[in-house]
Write a protein that holds these residues in place. Structure first.
Motif, mmCIF file in Angstrom:
data_model
loop_
_atom_site.group_PDB
_atom_site.id
_atom_site.type_symbol
_atom_site.label_atom_id
_atom_site.label_comp_id
_atom_site.label_asym_id
_atom_site.label_seq_id
_atom_site.Cartn_x
_atom_site.Cartn_y
_atom_site.Cartn_z
ATOM 1 N N ALA A 65 -17.544 7.901 -2.804
ATOM 2 C CA ALA A 65 -16.306 9.321 -3.003
ATOM 3 C C ALA A 65 -15.450 9.622 -2.370
ATOM 4 N N TYR A 66 -14.873 8.873 -1.193
ATOM 5 C CA TYR A 66 -13.711 9.653 -0.501
ATOM 6 C C TYR A 66 -12.806 8.032 0.438
ATOM 7 N N VAL A 67 -13.429 6.888 -0.311
ATOM 8 C CA VAL A 67 -12.505 5.909 0.633
ATOM 9 C C VAL A 67 -11.950 5.064 -0.706
ATOM 10 N N TYR A 68 -13.054 4.881 -1.280
ATOM 11 C CA TYR A 68 -12.530 3.420 -2.193
ATOM 12 C C TYR A 68 -11.246 3.900 -3.214
ATOM 13 N N PRO A 69 -11.903 5.222 -3.057
ATOM 14 C CA PRO A 69 -10.301 5.408 -4.659
ATOM 15 C C PRO A 69 -9.275 5.523 -4.047
ATOM 16 N N ARG A 70 -8.541 5.701 -3.269
ATOM 17 C CA ARG A 70 -7.314 5.359 -1.679
ATOM 18 C C ARG A 70 -7.359 4.277 -1.804
ATOM 19 N N LEU A 71 -8.542 3.008 -0.959
ATOM 20 C CA LEU A 71 -7.908 2.156 0.273
ATOM 21 C C LEU A 71 -9.324 0.859 -0.556
ATOM 22 N N TYR A 79 -8.123 -10.373 11.366
ATOM 23 C CA TYR A 79 -7.256 -10.249 10.235
ATOM 24 C C TYR A 79 -6.409 -9.044 10.545
ATOM 25 N N ARG A 80 -6.964 -8.565 11.614
ATOM 26 C CA ARG A 80 -5.556 -7.004 12.387
ATOM 27 C C ARG A 80 -6.276 -7.223 13.580
ATOM 28 N N THR A 81 -4.838 -6.120 14.457
ATOM 29 C CA THR A 81 -5.251 -6.302 16.199
ATOM 30 C C THR A 81 -5.194 -4.767 16.351
ATOM 31 N N ASP A 82 -5.814 -4.063 15.220
ATOM 32 C CA ASP A 82 -5.574 -2.162 15.736
ATOM 33 C C ASP A 82 -6.812 -1.718 14.749
ATOM 34 N N ASN A 83 -7.400 -0.982 15.361
ATOM 35 C CA ASN A 83 -8.365 0.503 14.338
ATOM 36 C C ASN A 83 -7.839 1.447 14.517
ATOM 37 N N PRO A 84 -6.626 1.791 12.957
ATOM 38 C CA PRO A 84 -6.517 3.004 12.559
ATOM 39 C C PRO A 84 -7.510 4.567 12.202
ATOM 40 N N ALA A 85 -8.352 3.524 12.551
ATOM 41 C CA ALA A 85 -9.642 4.956 12.796
ATOM 42 C C ALA A 85 -10.297 5.711 13.446
ATOM 43 N N ARG A 139 -3.699 -4.282 5.741
ATOM 44 C CA ARG A 139 -2.447 -3.074 5.055
ATOM 45 C C ARG A 139 -2.562 -0.706 5.561
ATOM 46 N N ILE A 140 -3.598 -1.516 6.526
ATOM 47 C CA ILE A 140 -4.806 0.385 5.988
ATOM 48 C C ILE A 140 -3.810 0.884 7.704
ATOM 49 N N THR A 141 -3.491 1.900 7.498
ATOM 50 C CA THR A 141 -2.810 2.974 8.387
ATOM 51 C C THR A 141 -3.452 3.956 9.019
ATOM 52 N N THR A 142 -3.112 4.970 9.952
ATOM 53 C CA THR A 142 -3.775 5.672 10.502
ATOM 54 C C THR A 142 -3.983 7.056 9.429
ATOM 55 N N ALA A 143 -2.495 7.130 8.798
ATOM 56 C CA ALA A 143 -2.153 7.473 7.844
ATOM 57 C C ALA A 143 -2.848 7.674 6.315
ATOM 58 N N ASP A 144 -3.067 6.286 6.144
ATOM 59 C CA ASP A 144 -4.100 5.460 4.960
ATOM 60 C C ASP A 144 -5.365 7.170 5.284
ATOM 61 N N VAL A 145 -5.816 6.670 6.601
ATOM 62 C CA VAL A 145 -7.349 7.169 6.602
ATOM 63 C C VAL A 145 -7.262 8.799 7.042
ATOM 64 N N LEU A 205 -8.788 14.408 5.342
ATOM 65 C CA LEU A 205 -8.121 15.686 5.808
ATOM 66 C C LEU A 205 -8.866 16.598 4.575
ATOM 67 N N PRO A 206 -8.785 15.692 3.535
ATOM 68 C CA PRO A 206 -9.564 17.052 2.097
ATOM 69 C C PRO A 206 -10.930 17.275 2.063
ATOM 70 N N ILE A 207 -11.623 16.215 3.570
ATOM 71 C CA ILE A 207 -13.067 17.054 3.747
ATOM 72 C C ILE A 207 -13.096 17.259 5.146
ATOM 73 N N TRP A 208 -12.464 17.109 5.720
ATOM 74 C CA TRP A 208 -12.728 17.908 7.518
ATOM 75 C C TRP A 208 -13.052 19.265 7.816
ATOM 76 N N HIS A 209 -12.662 19.910 6.972
ATOM 77 C CA HIS A 209 -12.935 21.378 7.419
ATOM 78 C C HIS A 209 -14.335 21.849 5.927
ATOM 79 N N THR A 210 -14.307 21.327 5.562
ATOM 80 C CA THR A 210 -15.565 21.953 4.404
ATOM 81 C C THR A 210 -16.724 21.170 4.098
#
Length: 389
Positions: A128-134, A181-187, A141-147, A152-157
């Protein structure tokens, strides 16, 4: 011989000095490596220097003259295009987020309880919330901005859902780190300061005052719902157990002669075996349930022979305007025990299969105080069914 900035076919053919000669054309990291061999001759091989998963590596492209300069350039260009697609040009594919999530779910599923909802919840929230974008993007290739864009669309609701989605993205990213595959955790921590606070008042499970519980049981008995659903509901109230424990109850867990239901660790939230004393009314419900016994081994099978859905009992309560959820009946039981009995707190907590967070107290508490809990559950059943006392 002067080293050219861009290699030529003539230079490659005639060069006789050992060394590495870079090809400036295209900027693909292509170079010709010239080395002496054991027999005094020279070997000429093609190499490409690339950055993949944050690491620099060299890829061999073959030997000259089998691979010409033009062919080496074509291979180098193809490799760069492959990297841009999130793929390893050496043949090992960088997984997409969805593929990585499948791996993580498979790893965790081993420890998830039988009949639990964890896998379904993971897949549902990510779909519902991740696969459509990522979903189709490489995990490298996933960044903090992607996360943030996912959250954000569900952060308050839907703050609790957002919290869990973030945890699940983070678990996938940690797997990607472990796999190289990467060295950091964007989440991870980097996103904490960027996201606004969404902490509100804690929402408790809706529960009835204990004085209204008996009437709600009578309401459900007269509901016309499928018989095992009605039986499961009243059994849940009488035992003060969780919905999943009741819906997944198996006949081989029940000892009618000893009036005891023993729930194995794999089906308990605490991961510990829980013995439940069964009052007389609960035994009557089990006698009625015997008529619906089938191959599944379930005490309360659905009309299709499967375990009752986790939505079945909440829906039943909503349809009959009962302002509570199944889990709320545990609160009703706990309030009754505190207000109308002199039962010690630790016995009430054991009846609810709560873990004792006081390590010192827990260390000395070797018994599950089963006999004293049996009296408590009998009193609860008599409170709900006074004519049967």
């Amino acid at each position: 011989m002067k080293r050219p900035r861009i290699l030529s076919a003539a230079f490659v053919r005639t060069v006789s000095q050992p060394g590495r000669y870079g090809d400036g054309r295209g900027g693909y990291g292509l170079s010709l490596l010239v080395k002496p061999t054991a027999n005094g001759r020279l070997s000429k091989t093609w190499s490409q220097r690339v950055r993949f998963h944050g690491r620099v590596t060299n890829i061999g492209l073959g030997a000259y003259p089998i691979v010409s300069l033009a062919e080496a350039r074509q291979k180098a260009l193809a490799n760069r295009r492959t990297i841009e697609k999130g793929l390893d040009p050496r043949g090992s594919r960088v997984p997409t987020f969805e593929q990585a999530a499948d791996e993580v779910i498979a790893i965790h599923a081993v420890g998830w309880k039988r009949g639990g909802k964890s896998e379904a919840q993971w897949r549902s929230s990510l779909t519902a919330y991740v696969y459509p974008r990522l979903g189709r993007r490489g995990v490298d290739r996933i960044t903090t901005a992607d996360v943030m864009a996912c959250l954000l669309p569900i952060w308050h609701t839907r703050p609790e859902t957002a919290r869990r989605v973030r945890q699940r993205i983070g678990a996938v990213m940690r797997w990607a780190i472990a796999q190289g595959y990467r060295t950091d955790n964007p989440a991870g921590d980097a996103i904490t300061a960027a996201l606004p606070s969404n902490m509100g008042r804690r929402q408790h499970h809706r529960a009835l005052p204990h004085a209204d519980v008996a009437a709600s049981i009578a309401n459900i008995r007269a509901s016309g719902a499928y018989p095992t659903t009605i039986l499961a509901f009243e059994f849940l109230v009488l035992t003060a157990c969780r919905s999943g424990e009741v819906r997944g109850a198996q006949w081989d867990e029940i000892n009618l002669g000893e009036a005891t239901w023993t729930i194995p660790p794999a089906r308990m939230k605490t991961g510990r075996q829980h013995r439940v004393p069964l009052p007389t009314r609960a035994l009557e419900l089990l006698t009625d349930a015997q008529r619906y016994r089938d191959y599944s081994g379930l005490v309360f099978p659905s009309a299709t022979g499967r375990e009752l859905s986790d939505a079945t009992l909440p829906k039943l309560l909503r349809e009959h305007n009962i302002p509570a959820v199944p889990h709320g009946y545990r609160s009703s039981f706990r309030d009754w025990a505190a207000e109308l009995t002199d039962t010690p707190r630790q016995i009430c907590e054991l009846a609810l299969a709560h873990v004792n967070n006081d390590r010192v107290e827990a260390a000395y508490q070797r018994s599950d105080l089963f006999d004293r809990r049996r009296q408590l559950m009998n009193d609860w059943a008599n409170y709900l069914n006074p004519t049967r006392g």
